[in-house]
Design an enzyme around this catalytic site. Structure first.
Site, PDB file in Angstrom:
ATOM      1  N   THR A   1      38.926  40.411  29.715  1.00 40.70           N
ATOM      2  CA  THR A   1      38.439  39.214  29.570  1.00 40.70           C
ATOM      3  C   THR A   1      38.750  38.870  28.221  1.00 40.70           C
ATOM      4  O   THR A   1      38.902  39.436  27.316  1.00 40.70           O
ATOM      5  CB  THR A   1      36.897  39.031  29.550  1.00 40.70           C
ATOM      6  OG1 THR A   1      36.273  39.870  28.681  1.00 40.70           O
ATOM      7  CG2 THR A   1      36.220  38.983  30.912  1.00 40.70           C
ATOM      8  N   GLY A   2      38.825  37.304  28.083  1.00 41.32           N
ATOM      9  CA  GLY A   2      39.169  36.707  26.764  1.00 41.32           C
ATOM     10  C   GLY A   2      40.511  36.076  26.688  1.00 41.32           C
ATOM     11  O   GLY A   2      40.969  35.553  27.496  1.00 41.32           O
TER      12      GLY A   2
ATOM     13  N   GLY B   1      43.637  35.615  27.366  1.00 39.35           N
ATOM     14  CA  GLY B   1      44.725  36.169  28.531  1.00 39.35           C
ATOM     15  C   GLY B   1      46.173  36.161  27.808  1.00 39.35           C
ATOM     16  O   GLY B   1      46.810  37.013  28.367  1.00 39.35           O
TER      17      GLY B   1
ATOM     18  N   GLY C   1      46.299  32.568  32.760  1.00 39.73           N
ATOM     19  CA  GLY C   1      46.130  33.646  31.995  1.00 39.73           C
ATOM     20  C   GLY C   1      46.280  34.887  32.538  1.00 39.73           C
ATOM     21  O   GLY C   1      47.178  35.267  33.329  1.00 39.73           O
ATOM     22  N   ASP C   2      45.752  36.090  31.936  1.00 38.94           N
ATOM     23  CA  ASP C   2      45.846  37.388  32.275  1.00 38.94           C
ATOM     24  C   ASP C   2      44.964  37.839  33.701  1.00 38.94           C
ATOM     25  O   ASP C   2      45.698  38.643  34.455  1.00 38.94           O
ATOM     26  CB  ASP C   2      45.417  38.367  31.252  1.00 38.94           C
ATOM     27  CG  ASP C   2      43.934  38.124  31.253  1.00 38.94           C
ATOM     28  OD1 ASP C   2      43.526  37.047  31.094  1.00 38.94           O
ATOM     29  OD2 ASP C   2      43.340  39.210  30.680  1.00 38.94           O
TER      30      ASP C   2
ATOM     31  N   ARG D   1      48.568  26.441  33.635  1.00 37.70           N
ATOM     32  CA  ARG D   1      48.489  27.463  32.909  1.00 37.70           C
ATOM     33  C   ARG D   1      47.865  28.846  33.587  1.00 37.70           C
ATOM     34  O   ARG D   1      46.698  28.643  34.136  1.00 37.70           O
ATOM     35  CB  ARG D   1      47.662  27.288  31.487  1.00 37.70           C
ATOM     36  CG  ARG D   1      47.515  28.340  30.553  1.00 37.70           C
ATOM     37  CD  ARG D   1      46.132  29.271  30.885  1.00 37.70           C
ATOM     38  NE  ARG D   1      45.854  30.226  30.001  1.00 37.70           N
ATOM     39  CZ  ARG D   1      44.836  30.797  29.965  1.00 37.70           C
ATOM     40  NH1 ARG D   1      43.834  30.840  31.074  1.00 37.70           N
ATOM     41  NH2 ARG D   1      44.651  32.170  29.152  1.00 37.70           N
TER      42      ARG D   1
ATOM     43  N   THR E   1      35.129  34.733  32.129  1.00 37.40           N
ATOM     44  CA  THR E   1      35.625  35.660  33.387  1.00 37.40           C
ATOM     45  C   THR E   1      34.857  36.661  33.798  1.00 37.40           C
ATOM     46  O   THR E   1      34.200  37.195  33.148  1.00 37.40           O
ATOM     47  CB  THR E   1      36.966  35.937  32.857  1.00 37.40           C
ATOM     48  OG1 THR E   1      37.750  35.041  32.209  1.00 37.40           O
ATOM     49  CG2 THR E   1      37.736  37.036  33.724  1.00 37.40           C
TER      50      THR E   1
END
Ligand code: ASP
Length: 309
Positions: free
Chosen positions: A217-218, A220, A196-197, A194, A166
């Protein structure tokens, strides 16, 4: 003025600074910088060339937030357009809504005149087919689209963050306005649909001129559970320094010992334009930054909070 990015190769940072120097706003600069990362086929976590879901479809997510007005726009599961950041900006500027997903987001992109694109590169198709055949043991990857049960395959979802992942941009412009943007293809081999954040305002990103901005990032799923970006900005509102606010938001992530699926990095800027980046662990993340007098981006080293699970 300052541009910061989670992309340690600094892709788009110079162009974002050029946009500011031409008199553009922080919103213009964030969009200009992120579009270049989205078009970079080498980046396997964003835009063209991003990781596909378990069915081999690249689904993109993005958000943008203007810290001057607290206006925001986000899109999720965009499979046919290369620049979700620009669609998110149009959501922010043209709609009363803040978040569109899937077919609705693509319909809106079409209405706004965006051109359709093929996001799955031959290299990424080959990587997906290899993964499905060799690791998941499914001889014909195309048969997955008719599978009745994909649930058991969600354990194969992986965070492309370890490679590139990201992108976050945070920019402060000549007027002192702050904008934050995020763009991603999300986790590779994820369950279709799906999110994520990254497109979730408050989880993957937040900006407020009065206090600063943050973006993640990472993993989420974890940033969503503790609203990492909004929490970081809120901690600054409550009087914490940039360093303490990021550390506190990382300690919130530390509390997630159940379903701890990966690491999260938080890129942040305080209202005076001071940058940092933090994660949980023992190796601090780096980030790219550029101020007007610099000829190119430099790398800054962030902070770490030890894992206390
Ligand atoms: N945060 C992104 C997501 O969960 C992934 C990433 O940053 O690598 O989709």
């Amino acid at each position: 003025m300052i541009v910061i990015s989670s992309n340690s190769r600094g892709v788009g940072v110079v162009e974002a600074m050029e946009a500011l120097k031409r008199g553009g706003t922080a919103v213009d600069a964030v969009e200009a910088g992120i579009r270049l990362v989205e078009s970079d086929p080498e980046d396997t976590g964003v835009g063209l060339g991003g990781c596909p879901n378990i069915l081999g479809v690249v689904e993109l997510d993005a958000q943008i937030m203007d810290g001057r007005t607290l206006n925001a726009g986000a899109v999720g599961c965009v499979a046919r357009y290369e620049h979700p950041i620009s669609i998110a900006r149009m959501v922010m500027e043209k709609l009363v809504h803040v978040f569109l997903v899937g077919e609705g987001a693509e319909r809106f992109a079409r209405e706004m005149g965006f051109e359709e694109a093929t996001l799955l590169t031959p290299q990424m198709r080959a990587a997906w087919e290899k993964k499905v055949r060799e690791e998941m043991g499914i001889v014909d990857p195309s048969s997955l689209k008719d599978a009745k049960d994909l649930r058991h395959l969600s354990k194969w979802a992986t965070d492309p963050y370890t490679k590139m992942g990201t992108v976050n941009f945070i920019v402060k412009d000549a007027n002192g306005d702050i904008c934050m943007g995020v763009s991603t293809s999300g986790w590779g081999w994820k369950y279709p649909g799906r999110l994520g954040d990254s497109p979730v305002i408050g989880a993957g990103g937040y900006a407020d001129n009065l206090y600063g901005a943050a973006a993640c990032t990472g993993a989420g799923e974890m940033a969503i559970r503790v609203s990492s970006a909004r929490s970081t900005v809120l901690y600054m509102k409550m009087g914490m320094s940039l360093h303490d606010a990021v550390s506190e938001a990382l300690r919130d992530l530390n509390r997630l010992t159940d379903q701890r699926i990966g690491g999260v990095s938080i890129l942040a800027m305080d209202r005076d334009g001071r940058p940092t980046c933090g994660n949980v662990g023992d190796s601090p993340p780096s980030y790219a930054y550029m101020t007007p007098e610099m000829t190119g981006p430099a790398l800054g080293t962030g902070i770490c909070v030890p894992f206390a699970g």
